[in-house]
Design a protein around this motif. Structure first.
Motif, mmCIF file in Angstrom:
data_model
loop_
_atom_site.group_PDB
_atom_site.id
_atom_site.type_symbol
_atom_site.label_atom_id
_atom_site.label_comp_id
_atom_site.label_asym_id
_atom_site.label_seq_id
_atom_site.Cartn_x
_atom_site.Cartn_y
_atom_site.Cartn_z
ATOM 1 N N PHE A 193 0.842 -1.194 0.000
ATOM 2 C CA PHE A 193 0.000 0.000 0.000
ATOM 3 C C PHE A 193 0.876 1.243 0.000
ATOM 4 O O PHE A 193 2.089 1.177 0.206
ATOM 5 C CB PHE A 193 -0.944 0.007 1.209
ATOM 6 N N TYR A 194 0.233 2.377 -0.243
ATOM 7 C CA TYR A 194 0.914 3.670 -0.217
ATOM 8 C C TYR A 194 0.561 4.398 1.073
ATOM 9 O O TYR A 194 -0.561 4.290 1.567
ATOM 10 C CB TYR A 194 0.476 4.537 -1.396
ATOM 11 N N SER A 195 1.528 5.176 1.578
ATOM 12 C CA SER A 195 1.290 5.967 2.785
ATOM 13 C C SER A 195 2.079 7.271 2.716
ATOM 14 O O SER A 195 3.195 7.302 2.203
ATOM 15 C CB SER A 195 1.731 5.189 4.020
ATOM 16 N N ASN A 196 1.474 8.316 3.252
ATOM 17 C CA ASN A 196 2.190 9.585 3.389
ATOM 18 C C ASN A 196 2.261 10.006 4.856
ATOM 19 O O ASN A 196 2.303 11.179 5.170
ATOM 20 C CB ASN A 196 1.556 10.681 2.522
ATOM 21 N N HIS A 197 2.314 9.025 5.757
ATOM 22 C CA HIS A 197 2.333 9.366 7.181
ATOM 23 C C HIS A 197 3.670 9.955 7.637
ATOM 24 O O HIS A 197 3.718 10.657 8.636
ATOM 25 C CB HIS A 197 1.939 8.158 8.049
ATOM 26 N N GLU A 198 4.748 9.709 6.918
ATOM 27 C CA GLU A 198 6.049 10.282 7.281
ATOM 28 C C GLU A 198 6.165 11.733 6.806
ATOM 29 O O GLU A 198 6.637 12.586 7.543
ATOM 30 C CB GLU A 198 7.186 9.451 6.690
ATOM 31 N N LYS A 199 5.786 11.984 5.553
ATOM 32 C CA LYS A 199 5.810 13.322 4.959
ATOM 33 C C LYS A 199 4.499 13.489 4.207
ATOM 34 O O LYS A 199 4.244 12.755 3.246
ATOM 35 C CB LYS A 199 6.974 13.479 3.980
ATOM 36 N N SER A 200 3.696 14.441 4.604
ATOM 37 C CA SER A 200 2.358 14.561 4.023
ATOM 38 C C SER A 200 2.374 14.842 2.526
ATOM 39 O O SER A 200 1.422 14.525 1.831
ATOM 40 C CB SER A 200 1.549 15.637 4.754
ATOM 41 N N GLU A 201 3.453 15.406 2.002
ATOM 42 C CA GLU A 201 3.521 15.721 0.571
ATOM 43 C C GLU A 201 4.175 14.618 -0.253
ATOM 44 O O GLU A 201 4.356 14.777 -1.459
ATOM 45 C CB GLU A 201 4.279 17.049 0.361
ATOM 46 N N GLN A 202 4.516 13.500 0.355
ATOM 47 C CA GLN A 202 5.214 12.414 -0.353
ATOM 48 C C GLN A 202 4.602 11.066 -0.004
ATOM 49 O O GLN A 202 4.397 10.760 1.163
ATOM 50 C CB GLN A 202 6.692 12.435 0.049
ATOM 51 N N PHE A 203 4.339 10.252 -1.024
ATOM 52 C CA PHE A 203 3.851 8.903 -0.767
ATOM 53 C C PHE A 203 4.995 7.904 -0.862
ATOM 54 O O PHE A 203 5.880 8.021 -1.716
ATOM 55 C CB PHE A 203 2.729 8.531 -1.736
ATOM 56 N N ASP A 204 4.961 6.919 0.039
ATOM 57 C CA ASP A 204 5.952 5.856 0.099
ATOM 58 C C ASP A 204 5.249 4.523 -0.086
ATOM 59 O O ASP A 204 4.042 4.402 0.156
ATOM 60 C CB ASP A 204 6.671 5.875 1.456
ATOM 61 N N LEU A 205 6.012 3.511 -0.482
ATOM 62 C CA LEU A 205 5.478 2.165 -0.685
ATOM 63 C C LEU A 205 5.823 1.289 0.520
ATOM 64 O O LEU A 205 6.990 1.199 0.919
ATOM 65 C CB LEU A 205 6.068 1.545 -1.954
ATOM 66 N N TYR A 206 4.780 0.672 1.089
ATOM 67 C CA TYR A 206 4.940 -0.242 2.221
ATOM 68 C C TYR A 206 4.439 -1.616 1.834
ATOM 69 O O TYR A 206 3.554 -1.760 0.987
ATOM 70 C CB TYR A 206 4.136 0.249 3.436
ATOM 71 N N VAL A 207 4.986 -2.633 2.502
ATOM 72 C CA VAL A 207 4.522 -4.003 2.318
ATOM 73 C C VAL A 207 4.503 -4.665 3.693
ATOM 74 O O VAL A 207 5.276 -4.292 4.588
ATOM 75 C CB VAL A 207 5.420 -4.783 1.321
ATOM 76 N N MET A 208 3.600 -5.612 3.865
ATOM 77 C CA MET A 208 3.534 -6.344 5.132
ATOM 78 C C MET A 208 2.938 -7.725 4.922
ATOM 79 O O MET A 208 2.182 -7.958 3.975
ATOM 80 C CB MET A 208 2.688 -5.580 6.142
#
Length: 161
Positions: free
Chosen positions: A46-61
């Motif tokens: 999934f994608y998340s911007n919880h670290e930097k609101s203006e940037q999306f990152d890719l997470y896997v679990m």
């Protein structure tokens, strides 16, 4: 699924559809979005911007695991993260204006390989194995690095290296 909370949009999993009891799998600020299951059903990306609101990152679990950052600064795919057919990793577009949003193949262990397809301004993409047993990448891009015309939304389909 994605559910709205007081702190942001978070991901939930229903383990038993006969007795649905949504289980939160993220509890972060901002936006967690576009979850996709791996083809083998063992992982969620999934994608998340919880670290930097203006940037999306890719997470896997893993389904019962803890989300792991796989790649920072990605271009969100409209259909969600694009899995490789064997569930060993994903194809992702890096949010990198200087390099015209390059495409990477990323393993679940974090290994990353640039896919130099000659396209620039890359965006939405999909991975599919067709009847010829070959795996292909379909990517929407502005053009190629050698083309004079660069107008967004050209479709390129290439065998996935």
């Amino acid at each position: 699924f994605v559910g709205h909370t007081r702190i942001g949009d978070n991901l939930y999993l229903i383990d038993n559809v006969a007795y649905p009891a949504p289980r939160p799998i993220t509890n972060w600020t901002h936006t967690q979005t576009r979850p996709t299951f791996s083809p083998d059903g063992k992982h969620i990306a999934f994608y998340s911007n919880h670290e930097k609101s203006e940037q999306f990152d890719l997470y896997v679990m893993e389904l019962d695991g803890i989300p792991k950052l796989l790649r920072s600064a990605v271009v969100m795919n409209s259909r969600g993260p694009a899995w490789l057919p064997d569930s060993s990793g994903l194809v992702v577009v890096a949010d990198d204006d200087e390099r015209f949003d390059p495409i990477f193949r990323i393993g679940l262990n974090g290994t990353s390989r640039l896919l130099d397809l000659g396209t620039i301004g890359n965006g939405d993409h999909a991975v599919a194995t067709l009847s010829d047993k070959m795996t292909y990448l379909a990517i929407v891009a502005q053009g190629t690095s050698t083309s004079e015309v660069r107008d967004f939304k050209r479709l390129y389909i290439v065998p996935l290296p």
